[in-house]
Design an enzyme around this catalytic site. Structure first.
Site, PDB file in Angstrom:
ATOM      1  N   GLU A  61      -2.078  -8.085   3.108  1.00 41.62           N
ATOM      2  CA  GLU A  61      -0.923  -8.759   3.147  1.00 41.62           C
ATOM      3  C   GLU A  61      -0.019  -7.664   3.752  1.00 41.62           C
ATOM      4  O   GLU A  61       0.307  -6.626   2.973  1.00 41.62           O
ATOM      5  CB  GLU A  61      -0.542  -9.294   1.739  1.00 41.62           C
ATOM      6  N   CYS A  66       8.626  -8.865   1.770  1.00 46.82           N
ATOM      7  CA  CYS A  66       7.928  -8.875   2.848  1.00 46.82           C
ATOM      8  C   CYS A  66       8.250 -10.092   3.743  1.00 46.82           C
ATOM      9  O   CYS A  66       8.261 -10.242   4.912  1.00 46.82           O
ATOM     10  CB  CYS A  66       6.448  -8.821   2.646  1.00 46.82           C
ATOM     11  N   LYS A  74      -5.165   0.645  -7.332  1.00 42.55           N
ATOM     12  CA  LYS A  74      -4.456   2.016  -7.066  1.00 42.55           C
ATOM     13  C   LYS A  74      -2.795   1.397  -6.903  1.00 42.55           C
ATOM     14  O   LYS A  74      -2.654   0.879  -5.703  1.00 42.55           O
ATOM     15  CB  LYS A  74      -4.890   2.595  -5.760  1.00 42.55           C
TER      16      LYS A  74
HETATM   17  P1  NAP Z   1       2.748   1.299   2.151  1.00 41.04           P
HETATM   18  O1  NAP Z   1       3.437   2.428   2.538  1.00 41.04           O
HETATM   19  O2  NAP Z   1       1.655   0.811   3.271  1.00 41.04           O
HETATM   20  O3  NAP Z   1       2.134   1.269   0.828  1.00 41.04           O
HETATM   21  C1  NAP Z   1       1.120   0.278   0.146  1.00 41.04           C
HETATM   22  C2  NAP Z   1       0.321   0.737  -0.675  1.00 41.04           C
HETATM   23  O4  NAP Z   1      -0.484   1.829   0.223  1.00 41.04           O
HETATM   24  C3  NAP Z   1       0.815   1.811  -1.615  1.00 41.04           C
HETATM   25  O5  NAP Z   1       0.019   1.758  -3.026  1.00 41.04           O
HETATM   26  C4  NAP Z   1       0.551   3.387  -0.909  1.00 41.04           C
HETATM   27  O6  NAP Z   1       0.342   4.328  -1.699  1.00 41.04           O
HETATM   28  C5  NAP Z   1      -0.814   3.113  -0.369  1.00 41.04           C
HETATM   29  N1  NAP Z   1      -1.110   3.964   0.683  1.00 41.04           N
HETATM   30  C6  NAP Z   1      -0.268   4.551   1.479  1.00 41.04           C
HETATM   31  N2  NAP Z   1      -1.151   5.274   2.391  1.00 41.04           N
HETATM   32  C7  NAP Z   1      -2.575   5.084   2.174  1.00 41.04           C
HETATM   33  C8  NAP Z   1      -3.543   5.603   2.601  1.00 41.04           C
HETATM   34  N3  NAP Z   1      -3.831   6.297   3.702  1.00 41.04           N
HETATM   35  N4  NAP Z   1      -4.844   4.853   2.192  1.00 41.04           N
HETATM   36  C9  NAP Z   1      -4.802   4.095   1.170  1.00 41.04           C
HETATM   37  N5  NAP Z   1      -3.705   3.639   0.614  1.00 41.04           N
HETATM   38  C10 NAP Z   1      -2.592   3.965   1.155  1.00 41.04           C
HETATM   39  O7  NAP Z   1       3.699   0.102   1.613  1.00 41.04           O
HETATM   40  P2  NAP Z   1       5.008   0.020   0.580  1.00 41.04           P
HETATM   41  O8  NAP Z   1       6.198   0.952   1.367  1.00 41.04           O
HETATM   42  O9  NAP Z   1       4.687   0.323  -0.324  1.00 41.04           O
HETATM   43  O10 NAP Z   1       5.278  -1.447   0.921  1.00 41.04           O
HETATM   44  C11 NAP Z   1       6.203  -2.149   1.486  1.00 41.04           C
HETATM   45  C12 NAP Z   1       5.508  -2.831   2.528  1.00 41.04           C
HETATM   46  O11 NAP Z   1       4.674  -3.741   1.963  1.00 41.04           O
HETATM   47  C13 NAP Z   1       6.304  -3.559   3.711  1.00 41.04           C
HETATM   48  O12 NAP Z   1       5.988  -3.415   4.838  1.00 41.04           O
HETATM   49  C14 NAP Z   1       6.110  -4.929   3.182  1.00 41.04           C
HETATM   50  O13 NAP Z   1       6.447  -5.954   4.258  1.00 41.04           O
HETATM   51  C15 NAP Z   1       4.775  -5.247   2.507  1.00 41.04           C
HETATM   52  N6  NAP Z   1       4.484  -6.296   1.788  1.00 41.04           N
HETATM   53  C16 NAP Z   1       3.651  -7.500   2.142  1.00 41.04           C
HETATM   54  C17 NAP Z   1       3.595  -8.414   1.192  1.00 41.04           C
HETATM   55  C18 NAP Z   1       2.569  -9.638   1.600  1.00 41.04           C
HETATM   56  O14 NAP Z   1       2.494 -10.520   0.805  1.00 41.04           O
HETATM   57  N7  NAP Z   1       2.561  -9.652   3.132  1.00 41.04           N
HETATM   58  C19 NAP Z   1       4.133  -8.379   0.027  1.00 41.04           C
HETATM   59  C20 NAP Z   1       4.863  -7.253  -0.529  1.00 41.04           C
HETATM   60  C21 NAP Z   1       5.003  -6.093   0.392  1.00 41.04           C
HETATM   61  P3  NAP Z   1       1.693   5.343  -2.156  1.00 41.04           P
HETATM   62  O15 NAP Z   1       2.589   4.578  -2.864  1.00 41.04           O
HETATM   63  O16 NAP Z   1       1.163   6.367  -3.246  1.00 41.04           O
HETATM   64  O17 NAP Z   1       1.979   5.888  -0.712  1.00 41.04           O
END
Ligand code: NAP
Length: 484
Positions: A251, A285, A176
């Protein structure tokens, strides 16, 4: 417009539309133009994808690692052939400058290559028994159907970092991708299709996050969820996993401190602070969220950093010489503005930047440096995810270690010093899963990447990365003809 994709739902080897005819738009954050309209997948399509992955699992998991690696090598070569097209598409949907997008495609491809190599190196163990008539084995087996949920900030690399080890280990996958950036994921699935991957082994559903998430978490057939994204959604998945006792690999977010000691090479430190903070417009991140500089060199370091920041070119990432593209969307821009306004209203000073950039239509913000920032300001506890950084002074090691560790996050920390003893001592005391010593680019396919505390659990990359997808079966054999 360079997009020729019509759907982001791929089930059992077939591209399909959504069952209910709903669609969603993908927009270019640099111009706000629509670049694609895709079917909006939901719970029903996800359940179909899980069924396809379940059906494909026995045959896929029975292949040898070497047999599975052939598909990954094929995919690696196809990605190399298509890298320029993939990089341009990535910039179009995500906004990062083209030179960074090319770097991300190389990074994404490196996981295909690494896990093609690792596929035949998943070892078990023979345990020496304390009884003579016993033989004890620990046998690795693929965990089963895996759900892979990826974020928008690295739309290509986060997909291969999950899909490649899952496939190498013998798992089948339901992917997804993020709603904001599904196009890179679609192209990667097409690569696997063209690489000859058997149907049902890799499936994808782009669409409604809550519905897809719920279907994945409710399913007893999904045995592992590998997720990269915010800590907030990560916590929801932890709750959801209790229903069927699923394994999770998470992550999550970060709040990286960047420590500069008085013996450091200040030019190198400033150069790397620039790269760590402003690449991908601060939407990484592990990107630096706060800089601590030993007081004797703070003014000099800040002057060098400011000089470098003043040379950064903002604009549409499709232009070759652009260094900073737009933020991903309106709410990303709003968060950055809010953190800067909050800091300034509570007494912070502005070294440079501090405003939205209006040279083009997209969600741009000037690269910004703040000073005199205090702990109660939002920027000191929230992940910024934008091109803003506070620079603060510290006096001694004890003080800066305590400040660096004073966060719920534990993803990455960076330190700059030329004193080996100091580097080792500080590294050992920092509560982070990843430490960069005079280096802000720790991410690489051959090393284990992952956070501690509220930054997640599990590792991606390295030989550790494939272990997330493997369960160990313990076998005890009693020999009837041996002595006790
Ligand atoms: P996010 O809002 O948590 O979304 C991540 C993924 O989860 C997206 O595919 C999102 O779908 C999905 N999602 C949202 N709500 C969900 C739910 N209720 N159930 C299942 N899946 C759901 O994060 P983001 O804004 O895309 O990414 C930024 C974050 O990622 C930052 O906090 C960053 O630090 C973190 N990150 C961490 C790493 C690491 O390696 N630690 C690497 C990269 C990024 P939708 O897009 O359709 O909402």
């Amino acid at each position: 417009m360079i997009v020729d994709t019509v759907t982001g739902i791929f089930v059992n080897g077939k591209w399909k539309t959504s069952n209910h005819g709903k669609t969603f738009e993908v927009n270019n954050p640099a111009t706000l133009e629509k670049i694609a309209e895709l079917p909006y997948g939901g719970g029903e399509e996800t359940r179909e994808a899980i069924d396809a992955a379940k059906a494909a699992f026995p045959a896929w998991s029975e292949l040898t690692g070497r047999e599975r690696s052939t598909y990954l090598y094929n995919a690696y070569h196809l990605m190399q052939e298509r890298k320029e097209k993939l990089a341009r598409l990535l910039t179009e949907e995500q906004g990062k400058p083209l030179k960074e997008a090319r770097g991300e495609i190389e990074f994404a491809a490196s996981f295909l290559l690494w896990y093609a190599e690792e596929a035949s190196r998943i070892y078990g163990e023979m345990v020496p028994a304390t009884k003579r008539n016993k033989r004890l084995w620990v046998v690795p087996k693929p965990i089963g159907v895996v759900a892979a949920i990826t974020p928008w900030n690295f739309p290509a690399a986060m997909v291969t970092r999950k899909v490649a080890p899952a496939l190498a280990a013998g798992c089948t996958v339901v992917l997804k991708p993020a709603e904001l950036t599904p196009l890179s994921a679609i192209e990667i699935v097409k690569i696997f299709e063209d690489a000859g991957l058997p149907k049902g082994v890799l499936n994808m559903v782009a669409g409604n996050p809550e519905e897809i998430g719920e279907a994945l978490m409710e399913s007893k057939d999904v045995r592992l969820v590998t997720f990269t994204g915010s800590t907030e959604v990560g916590k929801l998945l932890i709750e959801g996993s209790a229903k069927t006792v699923k394994k999770l690999s998470l992550e999550l977010g970060g709040h990286a401190p960047f420590l500069v000691f008085e013996d450091a090479d200040l030019n190198l430190a400033a150069e790397q602070a620039l790269a760590s903070k402003y690449r991908n417009c601060g939407q990484t991140c592990i990107c630096t969220n706060r800089i601590y500089v030993q007081s004797a060199v703070k003014e000099e370091f800040t002057r060098i950093l400011e000089e470098k920041v003043s040379k950064l070119k903002i604009g549409n990432g499709q232009e070759e010489d652009v260094d900073i593209g737009p933020l991903i969307n309106e709410s990303g821009l709003k968060k950055v503005k809010d953190q800067v306004e909050d800091a300034l209203s509570k007494g912070a000073d502005l070294y440079t930047g501090g405003s939205q950039w209006s040279g083009e239509n997209g969600y741009y913000y000037e690269p910004t440096i703040l000073a005199n920032v205090t702990e109660e300001m939002k920027i000191m506890s929230q992940e910024t995810f934008g091109p803003v950084v506070p620079v603060m002074a510290f006096e001694n090691e004890e003080e800066v270690i305590s400040k660096a560790n004073d966060t719920d996050y534990g993803l990455a920390a960076f330190l700059f010093t030329n004193d080996l003893n100091r580097a080792i001592t500080i590294m050992e005391k920092l509560d982070y899963g990843i430490i960069g010593i005079n280096d802000v680019f720790p991410g690489t396919a051959e090393a284990p990447f992952g956070g501690i505390k509220e930054s997640g659990m599990g590792k991606e990359g390295g030989h550790e990365g494939i272990q997330e997808f493997v369960e160990m079966k313990y076998v005890s054999i009693g020999l009837q003809n041996g002595k006790q």
